[in-house]
Motif scaffolding. Structure first.
Motif, mmCIF file in Angstrom:
data_model
loop_
_atom_site.group_PDB
_atom_site.id
_atom_site.type_symbol
_atom_site.label_atom_id
_atom_site.label_comp_id
_atom_site.label_asym_id
_atom_site.label_seq_id
_atom_site.Cartn_x
_atom_site.Cartn_y
_atom_site.Cartn_z
ATOM 1 N N ARG A 10 0.798 -1.101 -0.005
ATOM 2 C CA ARG A 10 0.012 -0.030 0.023
ATOM 3 C C ARG A 10 0.950 1.238 -0.022
ATOM 4 O O ARG A 10 0.636 2.214 -0.486
ATOM 5 N N ASN A 11 2.008 1.135 0.668
ATOM 6 C CA ASN A 11 2.750 2.254 0.928
ATOM 7 C C ASN A 11 3.973 2.524 -0.311
ATOM 8 O O ASN A 11 4.760 3.517 -0.287
ATOM 9 N N LYS A 12 4.028 1.473 -1.112
ATOM 10 C CA LYS A 12 5.151 1.549 -2.137
ATOM 11 C C LYS A 12 4.948 2.935 -3.070
ATOM 12 O O LYS A 12 3.840 3.383 -3.496
ATOM 13 N N VAL A 13 6.238 3.397 -3.550
ATOM 14 C CA VAL A 13 6.659 4.750 -4.284
ATOM 15 C C VAL A 13 7.461 3.995 -5.328
ATOM 16 O O VAL A 13 8.696 3.521 -4.941
ATOM 17 N N VAL A 14 7.191 4.083 -6.586
ATOM 18 C CA VAL A 14 8.179 3.637 -7.524
ATOM 19 C C VAL A 14 8.652 4.659 -8.662
ATOM 20 O O VAL A 14 7.941 5.322 -9.219
ATOM 21 N N SER A 31 8.569 -6.714 -11.738
ATOM 22 C CA SER A 31 9.023 -6.508 -13.157
ATOM 23 C C SER A 31 9.190 -5.159 -13.200
ATOM 24 O O SER A 31 8.471 -4.193 -12.897
ATOM 25 N N GLY A 32 10.340 -4.525 -13.750
ATOM 26 C CA GLY A 32 10.704 -3.199 -13.782
ATOM 27 C C GLY A 32 11.494 -2.826 -12.774
ATOM 28 O O GLY A 32 11.983 -1.561 -12.649
ATOM 29 N N VAL A 33 11.407 -3.169 -11.666
ATOM 30 C CA VAL A 33 12.284 -2.745 -10.338
ATOM 31 C C VAL A 33 13.702 -3.225 -10.222
ATOM 32 O O VAL A 33 13.753 -4.566 -10.406
ATOM 33 N N THR A 34 14.463 -2.328 -10.116
ATOM 34 C CA THR A 34 16.028 -2.633 -9.986
ATOM 35 C C THR A 34 16.567 -2.243 -8.737
ATOM 36 O O THR A 34 17.535 -3.115 -8.462
ATOM 37 N N ARG A 40 17.759 -4.128 -1.589
ATOM 38 C CA ARG A 40 17.887 -4.910 -2.635
ATOM 39 C C ARG A 40 18.419 -4.383 -3.982
ATOM 40 O O ARG A 40 17.579 -3.635 -4.304
ATOM 41 N N ASN A 41 19.105 -4.853 -4.538
ATOM 42 C CA ASN A 41 19.495 -4.199 -5.846
ATOM 43 C C ASN A 41 19.710 -5.260 -6.888
ATOM 44 O O ASN A 41 20.543 -6.094 -6.682
ATOM 45 N N ALA A 42 19.296 -5.193 -8.080
ATOM 46 C CA ALA A 42 19.572 -6.057 -9.284
ATOM 47 C C ALA A 42 20.088 -5.679 -10.419
ATOM 48 O O ALA A 42 20.440 -6.043 -11.166
ATOM 49 N N ASP A 43 20.712 -4.076 -10.215
ATOM 50 C CA ASP A 43 21.446 -3.694 -11.103
ATOM 51 C C ASP A 43 22.943 -3.624 -10.798
ATOM 52 O O ASP A 43 23.427 -2.992 -10.107
#
Length: 350
Positions: free
Chosen positions: A227-231, A262-265, A282-285
């Motif tokens: 609910r609180n997420k900001v992207v 999907s789309g989050v790094t 966490r980081n996927a980049d």
């Protein structure tokens, strides 16, 4: 890393020549820290006669996560562990720090006024300010878990795993399994160490500790985070508000799930616990190392990260939130809003 004979001799000498009790310190209770702490305690007792001397383990934070509770209860570890708040000047001697390499770790400083000066450090997180000296032994390396390093250290000193230290093998195996995401984010050394350990324990014992129930509060916190997420631009920041220490471990498990979106790094999940803001990231980049990113955006002494075998980052930190008389129940909403705005500004800034 293969320990040279000189390094093995140095470690052995530090343990054998240590006078007085030895204090093992872990900054956060999790399977890897518990495994590493139990492993180093067993090793110390093999290398020097007790002669009335003690090996004490101190832990910061709480034993709240269901898996941690299962481990502690299964092996009756509270008989061998003390809360960090009981750590005194008498204990601040011959300190061994495992699964952490920051003497300014907020999790430790929040519970004791003693700033530790460890003579042995074993960790797998990047960005440590600790440097080895003639009178210290520091082994910090990019592997999946601190338990992997402990397994290699025990073997390098000529010990194996079997009936006499089956509990140690089980705890080290569990530490590797948990910290590497069931061996999905691991190095070859983690697999080799895990294979050595699991050959000495039963699959049934391991399975019992893998399958643990999750409390209802976990799913409430998952809903809050969603609910609180900001992207913005592939970066996701969210929080679960002010929480009890027993819910603190939800931050890391939520971050593990959200980085798969999907789309989050990059994912940053935070919550307020007492006078601390605990952060899990966490980081996927792989082009943007997480340890450097966190230290550039947040107070450098408060955070850290490790690198998985495929270049992904796993880390977090603790920020002191000392608002004095302004931090009361009635101002919680305003404090959460203030922290949220500050963290979003820091994480999203170009």
């Amino acid at each position: 890393m293969n320990l040279t004979e000189d390094r093995i001799t140095k470690f052995r000498g530090l343990i054998e020549n240590a006078t007085g009790n030895i204090s093992i310190v872990i900054a956060q209770v999790d399977p890897d820290a518990l495994g590493a702490a139990r492993g180093i305690a067993w090793l110390v007792n093999q290398l020097r006669p007790k002669n009335g001397l003690e090996v004490n383990t101190f832990y910061a934070g709480s034993i709240s996560h269901p898996q941690n509770q299962a481990i502690v209860n299964r092996f009756d570890l509270l008989k061998r562990m003390k809360p960090m708040k009981s750590f005194s000047v008498c204990d601040n001697h011959n300190v061994i720090l495992v699964d952490s390499s920051s003497v300014t770790d907020g999790r430790l400083l929040a519970q004791t006024d003693q700033r530790i000066d460890p003579f042995i450090v074993i960790d797998h997180h990047r960005g440590s300010e600790i440097k080895e000296r003639d009178e210290t032994f520091v082994w910090i390396e990019d592997v999946g878990s601190a338990s992997t390093i402990l397994t290699e250290l025990i073997q390098s000193l000529g010990f194996g795993f079997g009936d006499t230290n089956q509990t140690v093998a089980l705890l080290l195996a569990l530490g590797i399994h948990t910290d590497t995401g069931s061996l999905t984010d691991c190095f070859e050394r983690d697999r080799l160490a895990y294979n050595v350990l699991t050959s000495a324990v039963s699959n049934q014992d391991l399975t019992q500790l893998f399958r643990y129930p999750l409390p209802q509060s976990h799913f409430v916190n998952v809903e809050r985070a969603l609910r609180n997420k900001v992207v913005q631009g592939g970066k996701l920041v969210t929080h679960i508000g002010k929480i009890s220490s027993s819910d603190g471990d939800d931050l890391s498990s939520i971050a593990d799930d959200l980085i798969r979106m999907s789309g989050v790094t990059l994912v940053v999940v935070w919550g307020i616990i007492d006078k601390m803001v605990r952060i899990s990231a966490r980081n996927a980049d792989i082009t943007n190392p997480l340890d450097i990113f966190l230290r550039e955006r947040l107070p450098s002494s408060s955070c850290g990260a490790k690198l998985s075998s495929d270049g992904r980052g796993i880390g977090g930190g603790n920020l002191t939130l000392d608002l004095g008389v302004w931090m009361i129940e009635e101002t919680t909403e305003e404090v959460v809003s203030l922290v949220s705005k500050w963290i979003q500004t820091k994480i999203f800034e170009v």
